[in-house]
Write an enzyme that holds these catalytic residues in place. Structure first.
Site, mmCIF file in Angstrom:
data_model
loop_
_atom_site.group_PDB
_atom_site.id
_atom_site.type_symbol
_atom_site.label_atom_id
_atom_site.label_comp_id
_atom_site.label_asym_id
_atom_site.label_seq_id
_atom_site.Cartn_x
_atom_site.Cartn_y
_atom_site.Cartn_z
ATOM 1 N N HIS A 118 -27.128 44.543 -67.144
ATOM 2 C CA HIS A 118 -26.686 43.767 -65.983
ATOM 3 C C HIS A 118 -25.990 42.469 -66.428
ATOM 4 O O HIS A 118 -24.887 42.161 -65.973
ATOM 5 C CB HIS A 118 -27.857 43.430 -65.063
ATOM 6 C CG HIS A 118 -27.472 42.416 -64.027
ATOM 7 N ND1 HIS A 118 -26.765 42.740 -62.893
ATOM 8 C CD2 HIS A 118 -27.635 41.071 -63.995
ATOM 9 C CE1 HIS A 118 -26.526 41.647 -62.196
ATOM 10 N NE2 HIS A 118 -27.034 40.608 -62.842
ATOM 11 N N HIS A 123 -21.774 40.737 -65.740
ATOM 12 C CA HIS A 123 -21.250 39.382 -65.528
ATOM 13 C C HIS A 123 -20.095 38.975 -66.437
ATOM 14 O O HIS A 123 -19.224 38.219 -66.018
ATOM 15 C CB HIS A 123 -22.366 38.347 -65.740
ATOM 16 C CG HIS A 123 -23.320 38.233 -64.594
ATOM 17 N ND1 HIS A 123 -23.057 37.501 -63.470
ATOM 18 C CD2 HIS A 123 -24.564 38.765 -64.406
ATOM 19 C CE1 HIS A 123 -24.085 37.573 -62.632
ATOM 20 N NE2 HIS A 123 -25.010 38.342 -63.178
ATOM 21 N N GLU A 164 -22.891 37.935 -57.452
ATOM 22 C CA GLU A 164 -23.701 39.150 -57.607
ATOM 23 C C GLU A 164 -23.202 40.332 -56.756
ATOM 24 O O GLU A 164 -23.227 41.468 -57.208
ATOM 25 C CB GLU A 164 -25.169 38.874 -57.267
ATOM 26 C CG GLU A 164 -25.871 37.917 -58.238
ATOM 27 C CD GLU A 164 -26.185 38.535 -59.610
ATOM 28 O OE1 GLU A 164 -26.097 39.763 -59.764
ATOM 29 O OE2 GLU A 164 -26.504 37.752 -60.527
ATOM 30 N N SER A 183 -23.116 46.907 -62.004
ATOM 31 C CA SER A 183 -24.128 47.432 -62.922
ATOM 32 C C SER A 183 -25.053 48.444 -62.237
ATOM 33 O O SER A 183 -26.025 48.878 -62.840
ATOM 34 C CB SER A 183 -24.927 46.290 -63.565
ATOM 35 O OG SER A 183 -25.563 45.479 -62.595
HETATM 36 FE FE FE Z 1 -26.903 38.620 -62.232
#
Ligand code: FE
Ligand code: PHE
Length: 268
Positions: A118, A123, A164, A183
């Site tokens: 993740h 990111h 997010e 993700s």
């Molecule tokens: Fe995150």
């Protein structure tokens, strides 16, 4: 400004087992196929430019060379979730805190806390984009300020619904930039194509009023027009916004307001 020296933690790349590298490969190949026409261009380009390849868990030292050249961001290893002030201080100084552990084979589809897949796959590609990179630094500074003003709850929703779980409108339809979505195999498809969730044109105060779910797919996604729009909208001093938000009621994740501009799902 408060700053906390990076703890000097090492990723310990040499210690990953072949099984752990294999988990990365599985997740990577699965997402690569799903995201080809679902993730936004800056994410896909960032992924390519980083050289986050499918072979296995990437070495932060290598990623940091590419990041330094592109946007002067840097990944720092952290043991897990860090305190809010530490987290914001990292972002404000263009350091992205990443966990080092990878999920186990029985957690391929879902796990509660962020792992290295993740944090890195989700990111870091967007941190290769100059506008998004500046947004993340500004967010870190805004976080330190929100802490002083006791307004973290509102600001945290902005992170949630952009960094997010953000979507962006493109001439080819909606695309994903949010790390929590890219993700996740299931949510990558759900957020764009499922008739269920709302897709609402981005509005800063609307976002900061809206509660979110941490235990299931989102009921609402907020859609930006461009990363410049996101950056510009968040430039003003938030202090008066926080004053206004204190008078406004919170909205539930699935609420629709008369003023919302709703966007259509992509064809499945
Ligand atoms: Fe995150
Ligand atoms: N402009 C915001 C403030 O004054 C800081 C911020 C920037 C917050 C970008 C979020 C994202 O608090």
């Amino acid at each position: 400004m408060t700053d906390v020296e990076p703890a000097g933690l090492e990723q310990g790349w040499e210690a990953y087992t072949p099984e752990q590298h294999a988990i990365w490969r599985t997740l990577f190949h699965r997402q690569e196929a799903i995201l080809a026409r679902r993730a936004c261009r800056p994410f896909l380009d960032g992924l390519t430019a980083l050289g986050v390849e499918a072979e296995g868990i990437p070495d932060f030292r290598r990623l940091n060379e590419a990041l330094a050249r592109a946007t002067r961001w840097r990944i720092v290893a952290v043991p897990g979730l860090v305190a809010d002030d530490v987290f914001f201080a990292h972002l404000a100084n263009r350091r992205f805190p990443s966990t080092c552990f990878i999920r186990s084979p029985d957690q391929l589809d879902y796990l509660q806390e962020p792992d290295i897949f993740h944090d890195i796959f989700g990111h870091v590609p967007m941190l290769m984009n100059p506008v998004f990179a500046d947004y993340m630094e500004a967010y870190g500074k805004g976080g330190l300020k929100a802490l002083r003003l006791h307004n973290l709850e509102h600001l945290a929703r902005l992170y949630w619904y952009t960094v997010e779980f953000g979507l962006i409108a493109t001439p080819d339809g909606l695309r994903i930039y949010g790390s929590g979505i890219v993700s996740s195999k299931g949510e990558s498809i759900y957020c764009l194509e499922d008739p269920g969730p709302k897709r609402i044109a981005f509005d800063l105060l609307r976002v900061m009023r809206t509660r979110y779910r941490i235990d299931d797919y989102q009921e609402s996604y907020f859609v930006i027009e461009s990363f410049e729009q996101l950056f510009e909208a968040t430039q003003p001093d938030f202090t008066p916004y926080y004053t206004e938000l204190a008078r406004l009621s919170d909205l539930d994740p699935g609420d629709v307001r008369p003023s919302d501009r709703l966007l259509r799902a992509n064809p499945a």
